[in-house]
Design an enzyme around this catalytic site. Structure first.
Site, PDB file in Angstrom:
ATOM      1  N   HIS A  61       4.903  48.736 -50.561  1.00  0.00           N
ATOM      2  CA  HIS A  61       4.375  49.466 -49.247  1.00  0.00           C
ATOM      3  C   HIS A  61       3.363  50.465 -49.700  1.00  0.00           C
ATOM      4  CE1 HIS A  61       7.314  49.416 -45.909  1.00  0.00           C
ATOM      5  NE2 HIS A  61       8.092  48.867 -46.836  1.00  0.00           N
ATOM      6  N   GLU A 134       6.431  51.848 -53.769  1.00  0.00           N
ATOM      7  CA  GLU A 134       5.354  52.395 -53.207  1.00  0.00           C
ATOM      8  C   GLU A 134       4.136  52.541 -54.132  1.00  0.00           C
ATOM      9  OE1 GLU A 134       5.285  53.765 -49.894  1.00  0.00           O
ATOM     10  OE2 GLU A 134       7.506  53.886 -49.397  1.00  0.00           O
TER      11      GLU A 134
END
Length: 204
Positions: A61, A134
């Protein structure tokens, strides 16, 4: 790539129908969240196949506020499992100067129960490791630096290469492979970084 229609419209989180797909892993609809439904079915089938060893699940992400790359992992009652789960991000921190272990977090927040990392961490057995990787939309800070360095396509690619190198280190650490690191991976960090980044990395 589980959100092609949303990304096509310029969304980075929600699908065409407005669903935050990483909150619907517990019970995805084949109509409203078809990509999640299909991938969940595939992973369940793989986990039930004795010939398949499903060892890692990593969601990737972008993060809109924090710097660097970092991971989210799960919390378990078994302390040994908790410690084993920290090995991969620690190795990645060693390989990637833009990855922050201090920003890496292990949790079981109720609000994250519908994420792929949380749901599959509860579904799969203790030989599987589930993470969310992330990576900042913007930039990263290296140890000892005073100014952030903007991410580029090349530096995003380099982080991906370093994730691959970390898999190699992980399996070497567990005596599952004995081959040396391929020369093109050994040299990638040194040959691809801009001069400023290389000097920062040497000081780390």
């Amino acid at each position: 790539m589980l959100n092609p229609d949303g990304v096509y419209l310029g969304n980075y989180r929600c699908s065409l129908m407005g669903f935050d797909l990483n909150r619907h892993w517990q019970d995805p609809s084949p109509w409203a969240q078809p990509t999640l439904h299909a991938v969940k079915q595939l992973i369940v089938q793989m986990s039930q196949d004795p010939s398949v060893s499903l060892e890692f699940y990593i969601d990737v992400h972008a993060h809109s506020t924090m710097l660097n790359g970092f991971m989210y992992g799960n919390v378990f009652e078994d302390e040994e499992r908790v410690q084993r789960q920290a090995v991969f991000p620690r190795l990645l921190c060693h390989n990637a100067h833009d990855f922050s272990f201090s920003s890496t977090s292990f949790n079981r927040d109720v609000v994250k129960a519908g994420t792929g990392r949380r749901f599959l961490g509860g579904l799969l057995d203790d030989t599987s490791y589930c993470y969310t990787l992330e990576v900042s939309f913007y930039s990263y800070m290296t140890s000892g630096s005073t100014a952030p360095v903007a991410y580029t396509e090349e530096s995003y690619m380099r982080l991906g290469m370093n994730v691959a190198r970390t898999f190699l280190d992980y399996y070497k650490l567990n005596n599952l492979i004995k081959d040396a690191v391929p020369s093109h991976l050994q040299s990638y960090e040194a040959t691809s970084q801009p001069e400023k980044e290389r000097s920062q990395h040497v000081r780390d």
